[in-house]
Design a protein around this motif. Structure first.
Motif, PDB file in Angstrom:
ATOM      1  N   THR A  19       0.665  -1.156  -0.066  1.00  0.00           N
ATOM      2  CA  THR A  19      -0.005  -0.079  -0.088  1.00  0.00           C
ATOM      3  C   THR A  19       0.694   1.179   0.056  1.00  0.00           C
ATOM      4  O   THR A  19       0.559   2.202  -0.812  1.00  0.00           O
ATOM      5  CB  THR A  19      -0.902  -0.148   1.251  1.00  0.00           C
ATOM      6  N   THR A  54      -6.444   6.135   4.837  1.00  0.00           N
ATOM      7  CA  THR A  54      -5.225   5.255   4.542  1.00  0.00           C
ATOM      8  C   THR A  54      -3.862   5.986   4.073  1.00  0.00           C
ATOM      9  O   THR A  54      -3.126   5.411   4.621  1.00  0.00           O
ATOM     10  CB  THR A  54      -5.706   4.442   3.486  1.00  0.00           C
ATOM     11  N   SER A  58      -0.900   5.495   6.437  1.00  0.00           N
ATOM     12  CA  SER A  58       0.389   4.652   6.014  1.00  0.00           C
ATOM     13  C   SER A  58       1.671   5.379   5.729  1.00  0.00           C
ATOM     14  O   SER A  58       2.636   5.039   5.682  1.00  0.00           O
ATOM     15  CB  SER A  58      -0.099   4.217   4.424  1.00  0.00           C
TER      16      SER A  58
END
Length: 203
Positions: A19, A54, A58
Motif C-alpha cells: 500500500t 489510509t 500509511s
C-alpha cells in the motif's frame, strides 16, 4: 507476569508495504505531472484507489510523502555500487564513459522523482533542503569521480575542484533535463554528446 509480545503478521506487513509503495508511486507521478502545489492528499488517494485516511495512516501528510519520495530516490539510484566500479576503471575515457552512461540511466530511471522535487521547490516550505538532500550523494559522487580522474594518465588540464564542477554541469540532473526535456534530444544523443564534450574539454 511475563510481558506478552505483540504479534506481527508478516502478511499484514507485506500488505502495508504494498500500500505504501502504491501510494508513493502515484504521488510521485502526480507531483511530477501537476506540481506539488496542485496535488491534494485526496488526489493521491483517488489515484491509488484508497481512502484519504489510509494515505495519512500509511505515509503521513503530503509533505511527509515528498520526504519519502526523496529518500527512496536516493536509495534507488544505486550510486554506491556504481562508484565502486567506476573507481576501478583505468583510463579517463573509461571513467567519463561510465559517468555518461550511469548518470543517464539514473536520470532516465528517476525522472519522475526529479520532476516531483523540482516542481515542489517554489511552494514547499523546505524545498531547497529537499533538493540538497536529494542531490548531495550525486554531487559527492561526481567530486569523487573528478579526484579519480586526477589520478589517471593523462590527468585533466583543470583543477580537481573545477573538474568536479564541470562534471556536475554536464552530468548533473539540470544538464540532462535541459537537453532531453527542454530541447527534445533523445537520451542516447545526450549521452553521446555529453561524453564527447567531457573528453574534449578535460583533455
Amino acid at each position: 507476569m511475563p510481558t506478552k509480545r505483540r504479534y506481527v503478521s508478516p502478511l499484514r506487513e507485506q500488505a502495508a508495504a504494498r500500500t505504501r509503495a502504491l501510494i508513493l508511486g502515484h504521488a510521485t507521478e502526480l507531483f511530477a505531472e501537476r506540481g506539488y502545489g496542485r496535488v491534494t492528499v485526496a488526489d493521491i488517494a483517488s489515484a491509488a484507489g484508497v481512502a484519504s485516511k489510509t494515505v495519512f495512516a500509511s505515509v503521513g501528510s503530503k509533505s511527509d510523502i515528498l520526504n519519502l519520495i526523496v529518500d527512496q530516490g536516493v536509495l534507488a539510484s544505486g550510486y554506491e555500487q556504481a562508484m565502486r566500479e567506476l573507481l576501478e576503471l583505468p583510463t579517463p575515457e573509461a571513467v567519463l564513459k561510465a559517468l555518461a552512461h550511469g548518470t543517464r540511466l539514473g536520470n532516465e530511471g528517476q525522472f519522475a522523482v526529479h520532476e516531483a522535487i523540482r516542481k515542489a521547490l517554489p511552494v514547499h516550505e523546505d524545498g531547497e533542503e529537499l533538493w540538497d538532500r536529494a542531490t548531495a550523494a550525486y554531487r559527492d559522487a561526481l567530486r569523487a569521480s573528478a579526484r579519480q580522474l586526477h589520478t589517471l594518465t593523462p590527468p585533466p588540464s583543470r583543477s580537481a575542484e573545477e573538474t568536479g564542477d564541470l562534471l556536475w554541469y554536464w552530468f548533473g540532473p539540470t544538464g540532462w533535463r535541459t537537453l532531453v526535456v527542454e530541447l527534445g534530444w533523445s537520451w542516447d544523443r545526450a549521452e553521446s554528446v555529453l561524453y564527447d564534450t567531457a573528453v574534449a574539454t578535460l583533455r
